[in-house]
Motif scaffolding. Structure first.
Motif: not given
Lengths: 523, 953
Positions: A45-46, A49, A53, A77, A79, A82-83, A86, A487, A491
């Motif tokens: 997941s990281v 992200l 990004n 995916v 932003r 993805a956030v 994570v 971020l 997003a």
């Protein structure tokens, strides 16, 4: 890259669920598999992200099965998702460690919990959550919800005690109602537009008359509103969540309602940018905040109190969504991330309290600050964070929302600003009251809790360690608030621009040939 | 600067460890940190004078314009010097005050240091949001410090009250800041002061800021938390409630005054509330017997005095206010520390009990005398200079303010009262009283007042004296801090009104003291029920009550209520949308049905549903619900969807089996009936909602703007998906991701059933005949046969017809299921239907011959089957990833085999096998849990009483 990585947060936990079920007789192996897989999913997941990004659009998509995007199911995916991924996988991973600690710690009571069921179900839950975040298809979003709900039904009733079954009935029936309404909304949507692909919907819904758009919106928002526990659709939550085992409540409280919030954010921005229901959302946000926090003040049980603060603070997120500006969405996104982590942490801390004092009834607690200073710190810091005490992340999220509200500047927005700070004050009152009682109030009857924890056993250390880890992560939200809020802001910009998402799904070069390349000929 | 603030916070984190190692001596080390900051500030003063201000800026959250933006100008430097200087001295003092205390000392040291850091940050912030951050931090640490002795109820209550009141004000202030920022586009304090907003915004912001100021600086009517907060250890009171925290509000007034002084609401509020605080506080101070409480009310009074002074609004008034801040910080911390030393030595703070302390502790008495002298305005102490400046300011007033007479009168009255309680304080603490009263009433000194503990108060008292004496040098600096460098601060202005008023005030105070001693106790002027404290209590009780009522009304604990609420919300919104949208357009070519048969099916469904809702028999209700399911089968058939019809029929059958298995455990009839009103209410929700959803669906369909995406499926389904059965290709390929999710739902459901039925027992494979049972059946073990498990069933429960039928049905069904699985890609069928058929085959065997037969038929753990199924399906997806395709992408192999001819194999088949296994696993799981396990319990429950003989009737 995205082709391989995007499906993994769903695929890996489900494979692991199958594997742990096969390994039902080997708890140790089950545990290893679960920890390794959830850890890996967190790592993935990281990476997702970071990739999203860094990508040109801020969003990447892949199609399941290699079908053309408009026909098949896409996973996106961007932003926002993805956030959410994570944060969500951080929670499931951390709570798993805590649950392992608690599970083993409980074993001294003599009855082993049905672990052969816990791990697979928990992994399925994770997969469902991840799928909901990744889905770029309304029906697949529904499937994600179903997956996580089905697993949650099982986890909520774990152990099958009377209160849990009763709570389970409330929870299951309300969730089924919400799913039914979601299905009605899906039916409406497909009837009107002929597609369920979110990116396509974004292009098609605008062509509908405004009233029809609102019709679809209403059905979907009511469905998500139940899941997200927005007043007046919220009463089921405090009646069901607190009865579950602590780690389960922690995941539910932190994560599950936020999946509903995520869905609201997604459809509000991508499908219904006209803002027809924004005023209504703001009113419900106000009501949610106030009714929720009044509920928290009236509680006599720590976990129930926390459940009411959960409802109340959903109002903050809806506030940001209802403002429908970049700043509003940025605030809502930051607040979602903050609140997932903080609510989880608090429930884990409440679990430590329960473990140390044998109860979560506030009137039966006392003297914990002296007996268990570590637990005290692990409760105090997140509690203050929840109450929005600066410089903790709760304050930062709230500040973002206040600034966003002031920027809009309408009377209703100012009413929300006022409601937000009032809620913040009452939250502080609620948690400080509990703190005064549970941690400072001297113990009245010495025999009640066996409060001498003695040397910490390794399992307890795992519970405390997991809670401390979460606390550190929430402090990280403050330290790195600059980039993180940036971020969230980007997003929010993407969400309002809508183009990045649509382009990522529909207008990217197809990964493989659209027609199957026949491989091999010999059997 | 930032580093210095950080140093305090780091010191705070280290403090508990230091205290553990070194005990109270750790305070020496800790005091070094504020002392060093003090030194740094002093060293920076020349640069500051030259440049006007020293700035430091580090980005934090640029999006929210919340940055670490520090600016030290003269006022900030002055406040910072006070905060660090007094802080260092009080830390020194703490070393002796806490000399014999260990418990909670680390906690104290942490909170104190952190508070000092936050306070320092507060006064040097140039970003109002950052200022708020520090402001709130001081509140939190004061909460912890007030409740240092948290075992005492009053400590806890006082801490909570202080927390709530000051946070209330703080939040109001935050909104004020946000308002200012939104209007002026900047959160920079210096910018805001230089560019004041106009009109209504300014008024609103001023009021909001004032709320913060009032609560933090304990100005009437938000002052009541301060006296309660005296539950804190005395060093805490000396620092927080005299020198530092309560000055935060006054500091903000001083900061904002140039911006807001033009606003009547700002000035009048400060004047009126300040005057009220000055007089009420001083009056109440006169009534106290507890030295510390006396000082607390004195602080309320003096803080009001400062607010009053700023409220006058002229530059001279601002100067007077700043002088008051400094003087008060010095003398009030002195007197608090003196009280602490007295308390420490004698164990009491009651001035009625203390006697003769002046002789025993002359240095302490001297320190107190200097402090009190400054407070009541005896020249040449700084307090005199400050009061003098206030008189000077009161003479000149702004046009829209009260006349000079009023201002001077208020100041004078305040001064008289201050003198009275000041004298009473010193006299009460140090004089030798009533020599004829028996000694027993007095507090005995438990030990002598130590030298160390006197050091800090004496130094602070001397600082007040020194400041007065060095005014020629100090004056210009103080004037710069007040933002009025043009004004002169002097000890001697010649004989004029100020001097005369000061002297008259001293005289008046002395008279008052004597008069009061004659009349005895001072009686209350303000009725108790009007007291702010009582109002606060009432408010909080009201809050708790409202919370209880609102929660009681919304949180009924009733599922039907929650369901009703959600449905009503949906119905109301749908109604609103449909009405607001004008006349709903129906789809073109609208027809009620395609064939009349559909209408009949619909009618049948409705009848079944109504009957189900009315049924008193559980089984009947379930069967009637099943009817609507089978009606769907009919619809699917009429619509030409054999695949869906087949699946639906199988699902319906399996559901019925599961239902029936569960119903065995429930009473046959539904006893609970709803009242007519309840039913009417439900109908009132259900029927309109049903209609609205139907209309909504029709409207949505009528608005269709683009062709459905499914119309494009057929081509790719064959070319890319490699199958002729479109339904199956959709399930296992096109939308395999959905199916993958749904089979994990099945898996979760299966684990849930097992979890609830088996609870804490480990689950496993269904029961098989053990060796004994096998021997009893008199069949050799290797003799494989069907329905051996039936031998364990009592003869009267066996059905020969069923057993015979099963012998035929079971293999047929298994073959059929495998056929459905493999053929599904091209003809109706597929893993799902195949799995259901196989499951039903197991059902048949279980029904024919009981639980042992289940174990014989499927001697494996259902979990294993489920897990393998999911692994199969997921593995197919992963394999596609590994071979470079998208997840779950199909690969098509074609080959020509002898005998079979051209054979096409699609990898989706493996996915379908996974589906098949999961479905079989689910059915097996339900059978073993709801079937076999419940059977076992029934049998053992039935066997138990028999074991104990015949049950008594």
């Amino acid at each position: 890259m995205i082709r391989v990585l995007a499906p993994l947060p769903v695929l890996l936990p489900l494979l692991a669920a199958g594997l742990t079920l096969v390994l039902g007789r080997f708890p140790r192996l089950q545990r290893t598999v679960a920890v390794a897989v959830l850890g890996a999913v967190l790592g993935i997941s990281v990476v997702l992200l970071v990739n999203a990004n860094a990508s040109a659009l801020g969003a990447e998509a892949t199609t399941v099965g290699g079908w053309p995007a408009e026909l098949g199911i896409s996973l996106v995916v961007d932003r926002l998702s993805a956030v959410m991924l994570v944060v969500g996988t951080t929670v499931t991973f951390g709570v798993l460690l805590y649950a392992i600690g608690q599970g083993s710690a409980d074993a001294r009571e003599g009855d082993p919990p049905p672990v052969s069921i816990f791990y697979p179900t928990y992994l399925v839950l994770t997969a469902g959550v991840c799928n909901a975040f990744l889905a770029a298809d309304l029906f697949n979003l529904f499937v994600g919800f179903e997956v996580l709900l089905a697993a949650s039904y099982v986890l909520l009733t774990l152990g099958g005690t009377g209160p849990r079954i009763r709570a389970g009935v409330t929870y299951v029936v309300m969730s089924l109602l919400s799913s039914t309404i979601f299905l009605i909304g899906i039916g409406f949507t497909y009837a009107a537009t002929g597609t369920l692909n979110l990116a396509q919907l974004a292009e098609r819904i605008g062509a509908l008359p405004e009233a029809t758009q609102t019709l679809l919106q209403v059905a979907l928002l009511v469905a998500f509103g139940i899941k997200a526990a927005v007043f007046p659709l919220s009463a089921w939550l405090p009646d069901s969540y607190p009865t579950a085992p602590t780690p389960i409540t922690a995941v539910f409280a932190g994560l599950l309602t936020k999946v509903g919030v995520y869905a609201i954010i997604r459809v509000q921005t991508l499908l219904f940018p006209s803002g027809a229901l924004d005023g209504l959302l703001l009113w419900t946000a106000l009501a949610t905040m106030l009714v929720g926090i009044l509920g928290a003040i009236a509680q006599t049980d720590l976990k129930r109190m926390l459940s009411f603060t959960l409802v109340s603070h959903i109002g903050y997120m809806v506030f940001g969504i209802g403002l429908a500006t970049t700043a509003g969405f940025a605030g809502a996104i930051f607040y979602v991330a903050h609140h997932i982590l903080i609510q989880t942490t608090l429930f884990l801390a409440a679990g430590l309290v329960e473990f140390g004092a044998g109860s979560t009834l506030i009137s039966r607690l006392g003297g914990l600050a002296r007996v268990a200073p570590v637990i005290a710190v692990l409760f105090f810091v997140p509690a203050m964070n929840l109450a929005g005490i600066p410089p903790l992340s709760g304050f930062i999220g709230k500040l973002g929302l206040l600034e966003a509200g002031a920027q809009v500047g309408s009377p209703l927005a100012w009413a929300l600003v006022g409601g937000s700070v009032l809620t913040s004050l009452l939250t502080l009152y609620a948690v400080a009251k509990v703190w005064n009682r549970a941690f400072w109030h001297p113990v009245e009857n010495d025999d009640a809790p066996e409060s001498e924890p003695g040397p910490m056993r390794s399992q307890v250390r795992l519970m405390v360690g997991a809670t401390a880890g979460f606390t550190v992560v929430t402090l990280g939200l403050t330290v790195f608030a600059g980039p993180l809020y940036g971020l969230a802001d980007r997003a929010a910009q993407d969400l309002l621009a809508r183009r990045p998402y649509v382009d990522a799904v529909l207008h990217q070069p197809a990964p493989a040939g659209p027609v199957a390349a026949p491989v091999g000929g010999a059997p | 600067m930032l580093l210095l603030i950080a140093a305090q916070l780091v010191a705070a984190l280290l403090a508990p460890a230091l205290v553990r190692w070194w005990g109270p001596r750790a305070f020496f080390a800790l005091a070094l940190v504020p002392a060093a900051t003090f030194g740094w500030l002093l060293a920076a003063l020349p640069r500051l004078t030259a440049e006007g201000a020293v700035r430091e800026q580090v980005g934090w959250i640029p999006t929210l314009r919340l940055d670490l933006d520090l600016r030290i100008d003269a006022l900030a430097a002055l406040m910072a010097l006070l905060v660090t200087g007094v802080g260092a001295l009080i830390l020194l003092y703490s070393r002796w005050y806490f000399a014999d205390e260990r418990e909670g000392l680390g906690r104290y040291a942490f909170s104190f240091m952190a508070f000092a850091g936050a306070m320092l940050g507060l006064v040097v912030s140039d970003n109002v949001l950052l200022l708020y951050v520090f402001w709130e931090l001081t509140t939190i640490f004061s909460y912890l410090l007030i409740a240092q002795y948290y075992d005492v109820r009053s400590s806890r209550r006082a801490a909570l009250q202080a927390l709530i009141v000051t946070t209330f004000g703080g939040l109001a202030m935050l909104v004020g800041f946000v308002l200012l920022g939104a209007v002026s586009g900047s959160y920079q304090l210096s910018y805001l002061v230089a560019h004041p907003p106009q009109g209504g915004v300014a008024v609103a912001a001023a009021v909001l800021l004032l709320l913060g100021v009032l609560s933090k600086s304990a100005i009437v009517p938000l002052h009541f938390w301060l006296p309660s907060a005296m539950a804190a250890p005395t060093p805490v009171s000396a620092y927080l409630h005299a020198a530092a925290m309560v000055k935060a509000g006054i500091y903000l007034i001083a900061r904002m005054n140039p911006q807001f002084a033009a606003l009547p609401v700002w000035r009048w509020s400060l004047l009126v509330l300040g005057a009220a605080g000055l007089l009420v506080g001083a009056w109440k101070a006169l009534r106290q017997a507890d030295l510390k409480l006396l000082l607390a009310y004195g602080t309320v009074s003096q803080l009001g005095f400062m607010a009053f002074s700023f409220g006058i609004g002229t530059p001279q008034a601002a100067l007077a206010g700043v002088l008051l801040i400094v003087a008060h910080a010095l003398y009030k911390s002195t007197t608090f520390l003196v009280v602490g030393a007295i308390d420490h030595a004698t164990g009491t703070r009651d001035l009625r009990l203390l006697s003769g302390l002046g002789r025993r502790a002359p240095l302490l008495a001297l320190a107190a005398a200097l402090g009190i002298a400054s407070m009541i305005g005896v020249p040449p102490l700084l307090g005199f200079v400050a009061k003098d400046a206030v008189y000077e300011a009161a003479r000149g007033t702004l046009p829209a303010g009260p006349g000079p007479v009023v201002l001077v009168a208020v100041t004078f009255l305040g001064a008289v009262l201050t003198v009275a309680y000041g004298v009473r304080f010193w006299w009460g603490a140090f004089a030798t009283w009533d020599p004829d009263r028996p000694e027993a009433d007095r507090a005995r000194p438990t030990h002598a007042v130590g030298r160390g503990i006197v050091a800090a108060p004496l130094l602070l008292a001397l600082a007040g004296l020194g400041a007065g004496l060095t005014l020629p040098w100090l004056g210009p600096a103080l004037a710069r801090a007040a933002g009025t460098p043009e004004l002169e601060v002097g000890l001697w202005h010649g004989i004029g009104l100020p001097l005369l008023a000061s002297l008259a005030g001293l005289l008046g105070g002395a008279v008052l003291v004597v008069a009061l001693r004659r009349r005895g106790a001072v009686r209350a002027l303000v009725p108790e029920h009007l007291e702010a404290q009582a109002q606060y209590r009432r408010l909080m009780r009201g809050l708790d009550r409202v919370a209880g009522e609102v929660t009681g009304a919304t949180q009924r604990g009733s599922l039907p209520f929650y369901l009703g609420a959600a449905l009503v919300v949906l119905a109301a919104l749908l109604l609103w949308v449909l009405l607001a949208g004008g006349r709903p357009a129906l789809p073109g070519g609208w027809e009620p049905w395609d064939s009349p048969a559909e209408a009949w099916v619909a009618v049948l469904t409705v009848i079944a549903v109504v009957a189900a809702a009315r049924s008193r028999q559980r089984l009947a209700a379930v069967l009637l619900v099943g009817v609507s399911g089978y009606a769907m089968v009919a619809i699917f058939v009429m619509r030409g969807a054999p695949d869906l019809a087949l699946t639906q029929a199988l699902v319906e059958t399996c559901t019925l089996v599961a239902f029936v298995l569960v119903l065995r455990k429930l009473p046959k009839t539904i006893r609970h009936r709803h009242s007519g009103r309840q039913r009417a209410r439900r109908l009132l929700i259900a029927i309109p909602l049903g209609v609205l959803v139907a209309v909504g669906g029709a409207v949505a369909l009528g608005m269709r703007t683009a062709p459905a995406i499914s119309e494009r499926f057929p081509g790719p389904v064959y070319d890319f998906g490699g199958g002729r059965n479109i339904v199956n290709v959709i399930l296992v390929d096109l939308r395999a991701w959905d199916t993958f999710g749904e089979i994990s739902v099945l898996l979760a459901a299966a684990t849930g059933v097992a979890s609830l039925v088996f609870l804490r027992r480990p689950t496993g494979s269904p029961p098989q005949l053990d060796q004994n049972a096998r021997r009893r059946t008199a069949l050799p073990a290797q003799h494989r046969t069907f329905l051996r498990g039936g031998l364990a069933v009592a003869a009267e429960n066996r059905s020969v017809v069923l057993e015979l039928a099963t012998r035929v049905l079971f293999p047929t069904m298994i073959v059929l299921s495998v056929y459905l699985l493999f053929a599904g890609h091209n003809v109706p069928g597929g893993g799902f239907t195949g799995g259901l058929v196989a499951g039903l085959a197991l059902v048949v065997r279980y029904l024919a011959a009981g639980r042992y037969e289940l174990g014989e038929a499927a001697p494996i753990d259902a979990g294993l089957v489920l897990g393998l199924g999911l692994l199969f399906a997921g593995g197919t997806g992963a394999a596609a990833l590994l071979t470079g395709g998208a997840v779950l992408q199909s690969t098509i192999w074609t080959a020509t085999l002898p005998l079979f001819g051209d054979v096409k194999l699609v990898s989706a088949l493996f996915f379908d096998i996974g589906v098949y296994l999961v479905v079989v696993g689910l059915v097996l799981d339900i059978l073993r849990s709801l079937g076999a396990e419940l059977d076992r319990r029934e049998e053992s429950a039935g066997a138990a009483p028999n074991a104990g003989g015949e049950p008594a009737r």
